[in-house]
Write a protein that holds these residues in place. Sequence first.
Motif, PDB file in Angstrom:
ATOM      1  N   GLY A  20       0.539  -1.450  -0.114  1.00  0.00           N
ATOM      2  CA  GLY A  20      -0.231  -0.101  -0.082  1.00  0.00           C
ATOM      3  C   GLY A  20       0.517   1.482  -0.368  1.00  0.00           C
ATOM      4  N   GLU A  21      -0.022   2.133   0.276  1.00  0.00           N
ATOM      5  CA  GLU A  21       0.908   3.514  -0.403  1.00  0.00           C
ATOM      6  C   GLU A  21       1.850   4.238   1.305  1.00  0.00           C
ATOM      7  N   PHE A  22       1.481   3.542   2.188  1.00  0.00           N
ATOM      8  CA  PHE A  22       2.678   3.367   3.265  1.00  0.00           C
ATOM      9  C   PHE A  22       3.055   2.538   3.579  1.00  0.00           C
ATOM     10  N   LYS A  23       3.990   1.306   2.218  1.00  0.00           N
ATOM     11  CA  LYS A  23       4.468  -0.049   2.585  1.00  0.00           C
ATOM     12  C   LYS A  23       6.510   0.931   2.832  1.00  0.00           C
ATOM     13  N   GLY A  24       6.823  -0.150   3.737  1.00  0.00           N
ATOM     14  CA  GLY A  24       7.653   0.263   4.161  1.00  0.00           C
ATOM     15  C   GLY A  24       8.042   1.384   5.955  1.00  0.00           C
ATOM     16  N   GLY A  25       6.918   2.382   5.708  1.00  0.00           N
ATOM     17  CA  GLY A  25       6.379   2.268   7.441  1.00  0.00           C
ATOM     18  C   GLY A  25       6.353   1.517   8.515  1.00  0.00           C
ATOM     19  N   TRP A  26       6.694   1.841   9.796  1.00  0.00           N
ATOM     20  CA  TRP A  26       6.508   0.956  11.113  1.00  0.00           C
ATOM     21  C   TRP A  26       5.077   1.478  11.572  1.00  0.00           C
ATOM     22  N   GLU A  27       4.324   0.558  12.297  1.00  0.00           N
ATOM     23  CA  GLU A  27       3.920   0.526  12.292  1.00  0.00           C
ATOM     24  C   GLU A  27       2.861  -0.377  13.837  1.00  0.00           C
ATOM     25  N   PHE A  28       1.872   0.017  14.601  1.00  0.00           N
ATOM     26  CA  PHE A  28       1.664  -1.234  15.336  1.00  0.00           C
ATOM     27  C   PHE A  28       0.377  -2.083  14.855  1.00  0.00           C
ATOM     28  N   PRO A  29       0.380  -3.140  15.146  1.00  0.00           N
ATOM     29  CA  PRO A  29      -0.262  -3.900  13.626  1.00  0.00           C
ATOM     30  C   PRO A  29      -1.836  -3.939  14.371  1.00  0.00           C
ATOM     31  N   GLY A  30      -2.523  -4.141  13.788  1.00  0.00           N
ATOM     32  CA  GLY A  30      -3.833  -3.867  13.259  1.00  0.00           C
ATOM     33  C   GLY A  30      -4.782  -3.848  12.448  1.00  0.00           C
ATOM     34  N   HIS A  66      -1.664 -16.929  22.261  1.00  0.00           N
ATOM     35  CA  HIS A  66      -1.015 -18.587  21.255  1.00  0.00           C
ATOM     36  C   HIS A  66      -0.891 -17.981  20.385  1.00  0.00           C
ATOM     37  N   GLY A  67       0.193 -18.612  20.542  1.00  0.00           N
ATOM     38  CA  GLY A  67       0.503 -18.415  19.138  1.00  0.00           C
ATOM     39  C   GLY A  67       2.051 -18.039  18.638  1.00  0.00           C
ATOM     40  N   GLU A  68       3.132 -17.481  17.268  1.00  0.00           N
ATOM     41  CA  GLU A  68       4.022 -17.364  17.567  1.00  0.00           C
ATOM     42  C   GLU A  68       4.253 -16.000  16.311  1.00  0.00           C
ATOM     43  N   LEU A  69       3.664 -14.992  15.980  1.00  0.00           N
ATOM     44  CA  LEU A  69       3.647 -13.958  15.800  1.00  0.00           C
ATOM     45  C   LEU A  69       4.224 -14.270  14.233  1.00  0.00           C
ATOM     46  N   TRP A  97      -9.584 -10.285  15.427  1.00  0.00           N
ATOM     47  CA  TRP A  97      -9.840 -10.932  13.947  1.00  0.00           C
ATOM     48  C   TRP A  97      -8.827 -10.326  13.141  1.00  0.00           C
ATOM     49  N   GLU A  98      -7.992  -9.159  12.968  1.00  0.00           N
ATOM     50  CA  GLU A  98      -7.172  -8.424  12.954  1.00  0.00           C
ATOM     51  C   GLU A  98      -5.511  -9.376  12.766  1.00  0.00           C
ATOM     52  N   ILE A  99      -5.975  -9.424  14.293  1.00  0.00           N
ATOM     53  CA  ILE A  99      -4.339  -9.623  14.683  1.00  0.00           C
ATOM     54  C   ILE A  99      -4.493 -11.189  14.006  1.00  0.00           C
ATOM     55  N   MET A 100      -5.458 -11.919  14.500  1.00  0.00           N
ATOM     56  CA  MET A 100      -5.328 -12.972  14.567  1.00  0.00           C
ATOM     57  C   MET A 100      -5.261 -13.776  12.285  1.00  0.00           C
ATOM     58  N   GLU A 101      -5.581 -12.518  11.369  1.00  0.00           N
ATOM     59  CA  GLU A 101      -5.495 -13.077  10.195  1.00  0.00           C
ATOM     60  C   GLU A 101      -3.951 -12.763   9.783  1.00  0.00           C
ATOM     61  N   GLU A 102      -3.128 -11.389  10.148  1.00  0.00           N
ATOM     62  CA  GLU A 102      -2.124 -11.143   9.759  1.00  0.00           C
ATOM     63  C   GLU A 102      -1.059 -11.806  10.506  1.00  0.00           C
ATOM     64  N   LEU A 103      -1.307 -12.336  11.457  1.00  0.00           N
ATOM     65  CA  LEU A 103      -0.034 -12.426  12.490  1.00  0.00           C
ATOM     66  C   LEU A 103      -0.303 -14.440  13.135  1.00  0.00           C
TER      67      LEU A 103
END
Length: 140
Positions: free
Chosen positions: A30-40, A94-97, A55-61
């Motif tokens: 996306g538009e902000f590719k490469g920038g650092w953020e908190f996941p969500g 639960h999980g490994e990120l 839901w977002e953290i399960m989906e992304e991580l």
Amino acid sequence: MKTVRVVAAVIRAVNKENKPIIFATQRGYGEFKGGWEFPGGKIESGETPQQALKWEIMEELDTEIAVGELIDTIEYDYPNFHLSMDCFWCEVIHGELILKEAEDAKWLTKEHLADVEWLPADVTLIEKIGEELHETKDSK
């Protein structure tokens, strides 16, 4: 201007030296590719912010989190939209990120929060998080 409502997880843990650390991800698209953020991600219609975040953290991580206290709601005007971001303290249950969408990720101590180039909306949280990490000696 269009308002986009999102949630962000400030995932905290403790490192081997028993110092509090937080998890940051680098956008992989996306538009902000490469920038650092908190996941969500975006809050969908009918979801609470906490449900959306889980839901977002399960989906992304590929990780299950416990959503804790609201840290702040950040209001930020990007050139094309207004961002309203609810930011919560979270912990891994639960999980490994596993990075499914992010380009990279790091665990950061308070001293290293400024070592990455945060996206503008996320920058506003850094001072508050730094203060909390200092006060939270035994968080896990």
